[in-house]
Scaffold this motif. Sequence first.
Motif, mmCIF file in Angstrom:
data_model
loop_
_atom_site.group_PDB
_atom_site.id
_atom_site.type_symbol
_atom_site.label_atom_id
_atom_site.label_comp_id
_atom_site.label_asym_id
_atom_site.label_seq_id
_atom_site.Cartn_x
_atom_site.Cartn_y
_atom_site.Cartn_z
ATOM 1 N N UNK A 196 -9.272 6.267 4.398
ATOM 2 C CA UNK A 196 -9.671 5.058 3.677
ATOM 3 C C UNK A 196 -11.187 4.953 3.522
ATOM 4 N N UNK A 197 -11.943 5.661 4.378
ATOM 5 C CA UNK A 197 -13.401 5.677 4.214
ATOM 6 C C UNK A 197 -13.789 6.484 2.984
ATOM 7 N N UNK A 198 -13.139 7.637 2.811
ATOM 8 C CA UNK A 198 -13.412 8.479 1.649
ATOM 9 C C UNK A 198 -13.020 7.760 0.355
ATOM 10 N N UNK A 213 -16.916 15.806 2.846
ATOM 11 C CA UNK A 213 -16.533 14.580 3.547
ATOM 12 C C UNK A 213 -15.239 14.779 4.324
ATOM 13 N N UNK A 214 -14.319 15.524 3.742
ATOM 14 C CA UNK A 214 -13.050 15.802 4.402
ATOM 15 C C UNK A 214 -13.250 16.693 5.621
ATOM 16 N N UNK A 215 -14.155 17.681 5.497
ATOM 17 C CA UNK A 215 -14.434 18.576 6.620
ATOM 18 C C UNK A 215 -15.081 17.822 7.774
ATOM 19 N N UNK A 216 -16.000 16.905 7.455
ATOM 20 C CA UNK A 216 -16.621 16.085 8.495
ATOM 21 C C UNK A 216 -15.542 15.271 9.206
ATOM 22 N N UNK A 217 -14.622 14.696 8.423
ATOM 23 C CA UNK A 217 -13.558 13.888 8.996
ATOM 24 C C UNK A 217 -12.613 14.710 9.849
ATOM 25 N N UNK A 218 -12.307 15.926 9.385
ATOM 26 C CA UNK A 218 -11.425 16.807 10.149
ATOM 27 C C UNK A 218 -12.059 17.160 11.486
ATOM 28 N N UNK A 219 -13.378 17.401 11.473
ATOM 29 C CA UNK A 219 -14.084 17.677 12.730
ATOM 30 C C UNK A 219 -13.945 16.494 13.685
ATOM 31 N N UNK A 220 -14.133 15.285 13.173
ATOM 32 C CA UNK A 220 -14.056 14.094 14.018
ATOM 33 C C UNK A 220 -12.667 13.939 14.639
ATOM 34 N N UNK A 267 -21.133 5.451 4.884
ATOM 35 C CA UNK A 267 -22.060 4.786 3.975
ATOM 36 C C UNK A 267 -23.519 5.070 4.304
ATOM 37 N N UNK A 268 -23.798 5.433 5.557
ATOM 38 C CA UNK A 268 -25.172 5.664 5.967
ATOM 39 C C UNK A 268 -25.451 7.096 6.402
ATOM 40 N N UNK A 269 -24.630 7.622 7.300
ATOM 41 C CA UNK A 269 -24.893 8.956 7.855
ATOM 42 C C UNK A 269 -24.557 10.076 6.881
ATOM 43 N N UNK A 270 -23.471 9.913 6.144
ATOM 44 C CA UNK A 270 -23.047 10.944 5.199
ATOM 45 C C UNK A 270 -23.560 10.583 3.807
ATOM 46 N N UNK A 271 -24.377 11.454 3.196
ATOM 47 C CA UNK A 271 -24.934 11.173 1.864
ATOM 48 C C UNK A 271 -23.844 10.893 0.832
ATOM 49 N N UNK A 272 -24.091 9.941 -0.036
ATOM 50 C CA UNK A 272 -23.124 9.562 -1.065
ATOM 51 C C UNK A 272 -22.778 10.740 -1.960
ATOM 52 N N UNK A 273 -23.777 11.600 -2.202
ATOM 53 C CA UNK A 273 -23.568 12.731 -3.110
ATOM 54 C C UNK A 273 -22.796 13.883 -2.478
ATOM 55 N N UNK A 274 -22.427 13.762 -1.208
ATOM 56 C CA UNK A 274 -21.647 14.812 -0.560
ATOM 57 C C UNK A 274 -20.304 14.985 -1.278
ATOM 58 N N UNK A 275 -19.852 16.222 -1.375
ATOM 59 C CA UNK A 275 -18.601 16.497 -2.077
ATOM 60 C C UNK A 275 -17.419 15.989 -1.278
ATOM 61 N N UNK A 276 -16.289 15.836 -1.954
ATOM 62 C CA UNK A 276 -15.066 15.384 -1.295
ATOM 63 C C UNK A 276 -14.646 16.373 -0.216
ATOM 64 N N UNK A 277 -14.836 17.656 -0.477
ATOM 65 C CA UNK A 277 -14.484 18.688 0.498
ATOM 66 C C UNK A 277 -15.338 18.534 1.756
#
Length: 208
Positions: A58-60, A151-158, A139-149
Amino acid sequence: MGFDFSVWLAIAIMHAFAVASPGPDFAVVMKQSLQQGRAIGIVTSLGVGSGILLHVAYSILGISIIIKATPWIYQSLIYAAALYLIWMGIGAIRSQANSGTSLKSDDIVSHSAMKAFFIGFITNGLNPKATLFFLTLYTLAIPVESSLVSKSLYGLYLAIATALWFVFVSILASHHRVRKSYITHGYIFDRLMGAVLIAMAIVLVLTQ
């Protein structure tokens, strides 16, 4: 914008502080590991880690911003989480002395495993603190221009890092000597844990 190591490092540091701080996830994994054994504790930990994927999703999609910006939705989430914690807390407080004389087996039946996974998942999924954490993160740590892939990889790591941390906690809590002591004094721990869970629920409501 692709995967950025510096962004990942910032996420890892923020997550390390967040996941190491005591909360409902920690309390539930400890309770499950002591009462049900290592296998169930690990399954519960995997449920907690999977709950992270819900927050990531839901963040993505930007839904976390809507949740935070819509007071009644956010308040409903808080009350649902508080009621769930109170329900678990009351169950723990009702624990009786000498209710068991032996350690429960680590053998997993499908029903117990599914229930343990669900407990971990719902505990993390209903945690409004996690909602705020991921709102800040995406909204702050991950740049808005980061790709969906990315953002998903960051989330998978978490999700994986969270699961591994709580698996480690469950392994420590389910050590034979720890659980052997739990047989004698387990009801005291259960009641204390129940009081902690109820206190968490009250603080959660009062501080929002």
